[in-house]
Design a protein around this motif. Structure first.
Motif, PDB file in Angstrom:
ATOM      1  N   UNK A 226      81.680  22.227   0.660  1.00  0.00           N
ATOM      2  CA  UNK A 226      81.859  22.104   2.109  1.00  0.00           C
ATOM      3  C   UNK A 226      80.744  22.799   2.884  1.00  0.00           C
ATOM      4  N   UNK A 227      80.192  23.850   2.283  1.00  0.00           N
ATOM      5  CA  UNK A 227      79.203  24.652   3.019  1.00  0.00           C
ATOM      6  C   UNK A 227      78.344  25.420   2.032  1.00  0.00           C
ATOM      7  N   UNK A 228      77.069  25.568   2.378  1.00  0.00           N
ATOM      8  CA  UNK A 228      76.168  26.422   1.606  1.00  0.00           C
ATOM      9  C   UNK A 228      75.992  27.718   2.395  1.00  0.00           C
ATOM     10  N   UNK A 229      76.389  28.828   1.786  1.00  0.00           N
ATOM     11  CA  UNK A 229      76.348  30.131   2.456  1.00  0.00           C
ATOM     12  C   UNK A 229      75.049  30.858   2.111  1.00  0.00           C
ATOM     13  N   UNK A 259      72.514  15.942 -10.741  1.00  0.00           N
ATOM     14  CA  UNK A 259      72.717  15.986 -12.193  1.00  0.00           C
ATOM     15  C   UNK A 259      71.948  17.116 -12.864  1.00  0.00           C
ATOM     16  N   UNK A 260      71.872  18.269 -12.186  1.00  0.00           N
ATOM     17  CA  UNK A 260      71.270  19.461 -12.778  1.00  0.00           C
ATOM     18  C   UNK A 260      72.367  20.334 -13.385  1.00  0.00           C
ATOM     19  N   UNK A 261      71.970  21.220 -14.282  1.00  0.00           N
ATOM     20  CA  UNK A 261      72.929  22.123 -14.913  1.00  0.00           C
ATOM     21  C   UNK A 261      72.561  23.574 -14.618  1.00  0.00           C
ATOM     22  N   UNK A 262      73.597  24.394 -14.409  1.00  0.00           N
ATOM     23  CA  UNK A 262      73.394  25.821 -14.155  1.00  0.00           C
ATOM     24  C   UNK A 262      74.662  26.557 -14.548  1.00  0.00           C
ATOM     25  N   UNK A 263      74.543  27.870 -14.730  1.00  0.00           N
ATOM     26  CA  UNK A 263      75.705  28.680 -15.084  1.00  0.00           C
ATOM     27  C   UNK A 263      76.213  29.454 -13.868  1.00  0.00           C
ATOM     28  N   UNK A 290      68.202  28.145  -8.943  1.00  0.00           N
ATOM     29  CA  UNK A 290      68.139  27.272  -7.783  1.00  0.00           C
ATOM     30  C   UNK A 290      68.388  25.818  -8.194  1.00  0.00           C
ATOM     31  N   UNK A 291      69.293  25.148  -7.476  1.00  0.00           N
ATOM     32  CA  UNK A 291      69.580  23.742  -7.734  1.00  0.00           C
ATOM     33  C   UNK A 291      69.632  23.006  -6.399  1.00  0.00           C
ATOM     34  N   UNK A 292      69.538  21.683  -6.482  1.00  0.00           N
ATOM     35  CA  UNK A 292      69.545  20.854  -5.274  1.00  0.00           C
ATOM     36  C   UNK A 292      70.995  20.536  -4.901  1.00  0.00           C
ATOM     37  N   UNK A 294      73.806  20.577  -1.471  1.00  0.00           N
ATOM     38  CA  UNK A 294      74.080  20.736  -0.040  1.00  0.00           C
ATOM     39  C   UNK A 294      75.496  20.246   0.220  1.00  0.00           C
ATOM     40  N   UNK A 295      75.915  20.297   1.473  1.00  0.00           N
ATOM     41  CA  UNK A 295      77.255  19.833   1.819  1.00  0.00           C
ATOM     42  C   UNK A 295      77.458  18.397   1.344  1.00  0.00           C
ATOM     43  N   UNK A 296      78.585  18.141   0.709  1.00  0.00           N
ATOM     44  CA  UNK A 296      78.877  16.803   0.212  1.00  0.00           C
ATOM     45  C   UNK A 296      78.592  16.637  -1.268  1.00  0.00           C
ATOM     46  N   UNK A 297      77.822  17.566  -1.842  1.00  0.00           N
ATOM     47  CA  UNK A 297      77.580  17.522  -3.284  1.00  0.00           C
ATOM     48  C   UNK A 297      78.817  18.065  -4.015  1.00  0.00           C
ATOM     49  N   UNK A 298      78.823  17.922  -5.335  1.00  0.00           N
ATOM     50  CA  UNK A 298      79.977  18.333  -6.134  1.00  0.00           C
ATOM     51  C   UNK A 298      79.518  19.174  -7.310  1.00  0.00           C
ATOM     52  N   UNK A 299      80.217  20.301  -7.531  1.00  0.00           N
ATOM     53  CA  UNK A 299      80.034  21.095  -8.745  1.00  0.00           C
ATOM     54  C   UNK A 299      81.178  20.749  -9.688  1.00  0.00           C
ATOM     55  N   UNK A 300      80.880  20.475 -10.949  1.00  0.00           N
ATOM     56  CA  UNK A 300      81.925  20.045 -11.868  1.00  0.00           C
ATOM     57  C   UNK A 300      81.552  20.351 -13.310  1.00  0.00           C
TER      58      UNK A 300
END
Length: 608
Positions: A226-229, A259-263, A290-292, A294-300
């Motif tokens: 919803x938001x990048x703080x 479609x990037x991966x991070x921990x 750092x990954x790309x 913004x609002x509307x993206x999904x972490x899964x």
């Protein structure tokens, strides 16, 4: 901790929805003393001859009390010894179906009321289908006003059987049918002696005991952002509500659509550090790189969530303006909002039978299955798998009102099979080769306004100045590219969409494109502006209707007045005048050469 049941009441006008809930709260002693006293006082001047009018507890709007109907959605929280409840009392009138759909979108269970003297009617069927569309798996049919039919068991059984046939195939988990009298209190909080033949629970005890827990089929973590703080340069956190699964510090997540991966580096639940988070919690997730996002993206953590720009959806149309293919809207799925176009209407769904009926236009309160194309990729899942990523709304881009709500059914295969092919010779190279900035001069106005004549004169002047141009005239294009289109609203929409795409391609070729089309709808011109993008210059030829009709160069106005041409703009079809054109000119006030000078002078500001 008590479990929470979120439910709605719905049904036709005057079926007794507000009365039912009001009576339930009153009999169950769930009102404060001042509320009870106010209800008794208000009822003395009400519509029941001094007897308690239980509907007044929920019908809060003055207009509702005056008309005796529910207009808005009235939410009420209450709790018993066994369970907590949030109820949404929704409107029954067909005019306010959109309000009912909003209430259904939050609920786990729906109480649908029918008048025992009328039985299952069209609005009952509409509400049942909307509840199913919105993912409600538990229905209660409250057969109200049983006192008016003498608590006739045979009539009750007929209504029960008709409703069960209606809901067959809705993929429901439970359907309970209860005979009640909302005004007299039969089977509301305790069993009625008037229905000894009914062996089920009264309404409130049933609501206290029904199991609406959802099998958590989606075990993978899903967080729509919803938001990048960014409070400072050292912290970047992704905020939102966990919609499925759970997550812990150290776990690897996928960011979509990049479609990037991070921990996961850290998790904040509200403002407190936590080692993990689970479904329903508001969180801030910080990643280890750092990954790309913004609002509307999904972490899964899921591997099977889809990313596409085209899908099929089933929607409830809520707008007063009819839906036709080619219309452009803002499409909201999860926390992402993108421009999108309803490419085609596959069929509408008959409210009574569920039958699929061919249609080329859809009107308010109709259910429809359609194909939607987006301006770019969006993350989504089917509604069955995940409501947060499977539900959608369409927003009118002119009024900003919600035009439709519905669910994603599946991605279209062509969205993955058709891939954009980049070419080495770009728009910039072609533009430099021709020594000009590509533009589209979009002339719009009534038939006879002089737009074609003016566009032709402007093109000749541009060519004499050394520019490379192409003129697309409305009549000429209908001899070829748009030969298969008529003049119905859906055809007009598609006509403008095709021309917009062609103009964009010509701009990509480095050309200055001139178009001369009536283009009567503001939404279509706005869509054209967005398709063409940078370089779109709208020129409104605002010659008055009486002047255009007096010219009547092609004799069209005479035919339209005689009824020989249906849907003729300015006579039998509306022209929505532009309100934000870059250039406006009334050709009745200029000689052609002077009008050409004026347009050329104005457009030169956009060539720099």
């Amino acid at each position: 901790m008590k479990s929470l049941l979120k439910f709605i009441t719905c049904g036709s006008v005057d079926d007794g929805k507000s009365t039912l809930i009001g009576h339930m709260l009153y009999d169950a002693k769930l009102l404060f003393a001042d509320q009870e006293k106010a209800l008794e006082l208000d009822s003395k001047v009400g519509s029941r001859g001094g007897e308690i009018d239980y509907s007044l507890l929920l019908d809060g709007l003055m207009a509702e009390r005056e008309q005796g109907i529910t207009i808005d959605v009235a939410y009420r929280y209450f709790t018993t010894d066994n369970r907590s409840f949030i109820v949404a009392d929704t409107p029954g009138h067909e005019e306010y179906t959109r309000n009912m759909a909003v209430g259904a979108s939050f609920a786990d269970l729906a109480i649908i009321l029918v008048d025992a003297t009328k039985g299952v009617i069209t609005q009952t069927k509409r509400h049942a289908r909307i509840c199913s569309l919105m993912g409600i798996k538990h229905l209660v049919l409250a057969v109200n006003k049983m006192d008016l039919i003498g608590f006739d068991q045979k009539r009750f059984e007929e209504i029960k059987e008709e409703f069960k046939q209606l809901t067959y195939g809705f993929n429901l988990e439970s359907v309970q049918v209860i005979p009640v009298s909302a005004t007299e209190g039969d089977n509301i909080t305790k069993k009625s002696e008037n229905t000894l033949w009914y062996d089920g629970l009264p309404l409130l005890p049933y609501l206290e005991n029904v199991d609406v827990r959802k099998d958590n089929q989606q075990v993978n973590f899903i967080l729509p952002v919803q938001r990048v703080s960014r409070p400072n340069h050292t912290f970047r956190g992704f905020q939102g509500q966990v919609e499925a699964g759970n997550i812990a510090v150290g776990e690897e997540v996928i960011t979509l659509p990049s479609n990037e991966k991070a921990k996961v580096k850290s998790i904040l639940v509200t403002d407190k550090e936590a080692g993990s988070a689970s479904v329903g919690q508001p969180v801030t997730v910080q990643l280890d790189r750092e990954v790309d996002v913004s609002r509307g993206c999904v972490l899964t953590t899921a591997e099977n969530i889809q990313v596409t720009d085209m899908f099929t959806a089933t929607i409830l149309w809520m707008d007063d303006t009819k839906l036709v293919p080619g219309r452009n809207y803002l499409v909201k799925v999860g926390t992402k909002v993108l421009p999108g176009t309803v490419m085609s209407i596959k069929h509408k769904i008959d409210i009574n039978t569920g039958e699929h009926i061919p249609a080329d236009q859809i009107f308010k309160n109709e259910l429809v299955e359609c194909d939607i194309a987006l301006s770019e990729n969006m993350v989504f899942d089917t509604f069955e798998n995940n409501e947060a990523l499977g539900g959608l709304i369409l927003i009118n881009r002119v009024t900003n009102m919600t035009s439709a709500g519905g669910v994603v059914e599946h991605a279209l295969r062509r969205s993955t099979n058709v891939v954009w092919q980049d070419t080495d010779i770009t728009r910039e190279i072609r533009s430099q080769q021709k020594g000009q900035k590509p533009l589209t001069l979009w002339f719009t106005g009534l038939s006879g306004s002089g737009k074609s004549t003016l566009a032709n004169a402007v093109e000749k002047r541009l060519v004499s100045l050394g520019h490379h141009t192409m003129l697309l005239d409305g009549d000429n294009v209908r001899h070829g590219l748009n030969k298969n289109l008529g003049f119905k609203e859906s055809d007009r929409v598609e006509n403008i969409r095709r021309i917009s795409e062609v103009a964009k391609l010509m701009n990509d070729a480095g050309l200055i494109t001139l178009t001369s089309f009536i283009a009567p709808y503001e939404s279509d011109r706005k869509n054209a502006r967005e398709i063409i993008g940078e370089g779109y210059i709208e020129i409104y030829v605002s010659t008055p209707l009486e002047v255009c009709e007096a010219r009547d160069v092609k004799g069209l106005y005479m035919k339209a007045r005689a009824g020989e041409i249906p849907n003729f703009t300015g006579i039998s079809s509306l022209y929505e005048a532009p309100g934000n054109s870059e250039i406006e000119i009334d050709t009745s006030k200029y000689l052609l050469e002077d009008a050409t000078d004026y347009v050329i002078k104005q457009m030169m500001n956009y060539l720099d």
